[in-house]
Scaffold this motif. Sequence first.
Motif, PDB file in Angstrom:
ATOM      1  N   GLU A 105     -21.178  -5.765  -0.371  1.00 50.44           N
ATOM      2  CA  GLU A 105     -20.115  -5.516  -1.338  1.00 50.44           C
ATOM      3  C   GLU A 105     -18.839  -5.109  -0.588  1.00 50.44           C
ATOM      4  N   ARG A 116     -20.235 -14.476  -1.747  1.00 52.37           N
ATOM      5  CA  ARG A 116     -20.644 -13.619  -0.623  1.00 52.37           C
ATOM      6  C   ARG A 116     -21.843 -12.757  -0.977  1.00 52.37           C
ATOM      7  N   THR A 117     -21.779 -12.082  -2.120  1.00 61.23           N
ATOM      8  CA  THR A 117     -22.805 -11.094  -2.451  1.00 61.23           C
ATOM      9  C   THR A 117     -24.033 -11.693  -3.135  1.00 61.23           C
ATOM     10  N   THR A 124     -18.047  -8.777   6.676  1.00 65.28           N
ATOM     11  CA  THR A 124     -19.377  -9.352   6.497  1.00 65.28           C
ATOM     12  C   THR A 124     -19.811 -10.067   7.767  1.00 65.28           C
TER      13      THR A 124
END
Length: 413
Positions: free
Chosen positions: A182, A174-175, A285
């Motif tokens: 985060e 994801r990051t 997200t």
Amino acid sequence: MSGNGRTVYIAGAGIAGMTLALALAKFGATVVVIEKRNAVQEVGAGLQISPNARKILNRLGLDRALNEVSFQPRGIDVYPYGAGQPLVTLELGRIVEEQFGAPYAVMHRADLADLLYRACKRFANIDMLFGVRAYDVVSHARGVSVTVDEADGKSRSARAFAFIGADGVNSRTRTGVLMGPEATYSGMVAWRITLPEHALDRVLVAGQTSLLWGPGYHAVTYPLPHRKQVNVALFSKVRAERAFGEDPPLAPDLPWAMMKSRQFDAIREAAGNDWGYWPCSTVSTPVWAEGGIGLIGDAAHAMLPFQAQGAVMAIEDAAVLAPLLMSEADAGSALQRYAALRRPRVERVRRISSSNGIAFHLEWPFTLARNAVVKLQGPRGHLKRLSWLYGYDAASAPGAVPAPPRQPRQDVH
């Protein structure tokens, strides 16, 4: 429906990653699971598997094995703070299986992880790489290119149909790959411990799950007979500077309350300072996928555990995504459709989990209204209220692609 020669890489050998690996392997896909740890290792202790997840695990051929390591409580005893007897017992057991088609069970997370791992090892088309030091993935028109630095210092490069990040709340996929946010600290800490099987018998009903409400905190307990233990999870607020500081608290520092609680006092006496300590972080997200790279489970939508659906949502994700990856013409289309199907349901569960946390931690006099509502709903009110959650079937949900069973391809020795 065949595997069409498709290869899928999965980052993370947790519950989300291994469930997805099994679901894909049953279509005949080639699956490579990469894990930074040296072995399967689940953080935490107890786990609640509601019918919506159990139906999925049963279809993966795990029903008998689950019965051997799990327990089906008869109900949930709800204790307001200071109460000697439950306000109500929310029925589980047979009524849940009759109404939703699968049981509600509790178990140790490590037992489910071990069960999934052993199931994965039976498939010749699942390769599991442990001790992975780093990986890189790039999405392009013909799929994804993956480079993996293995534990022995060797590097492997491959082209795959898709790459799925099932690497948890602090997901590097994801990051670092999708450049998403985060995780966010929720302000809550989970204190977890397993106690000897009969440690709380004098204050709680054996064989039941117990939900204990307190002013600013709450606890959940349930038996793990397979391990001769009782699982305890206690949640309280802790400031970020202390939660992530060099000297975190050794035991729950519970707020002052007017009344004593036999249950909380007994738990703290039995546990001493042997608690495990996990700050609860959440993930929100805007991007679940780009091209052939996507996210499932906590990597996409980690939530507060106050409806006991974190792992369950990951299992549902896997069941929805696997057939899409094997039926859509390209991974990007599959992942976008998956996100559209899953986001509304996951967000609804997230909202309920958050609102439960508020309700569980109310202080007097607001507890009076809460208790009255719960009492009025009775022992089966939760089954009606949560029928949309527990009655969900990933294989027949609107927009889902059914997953026909396949036999594992065994290695030939």
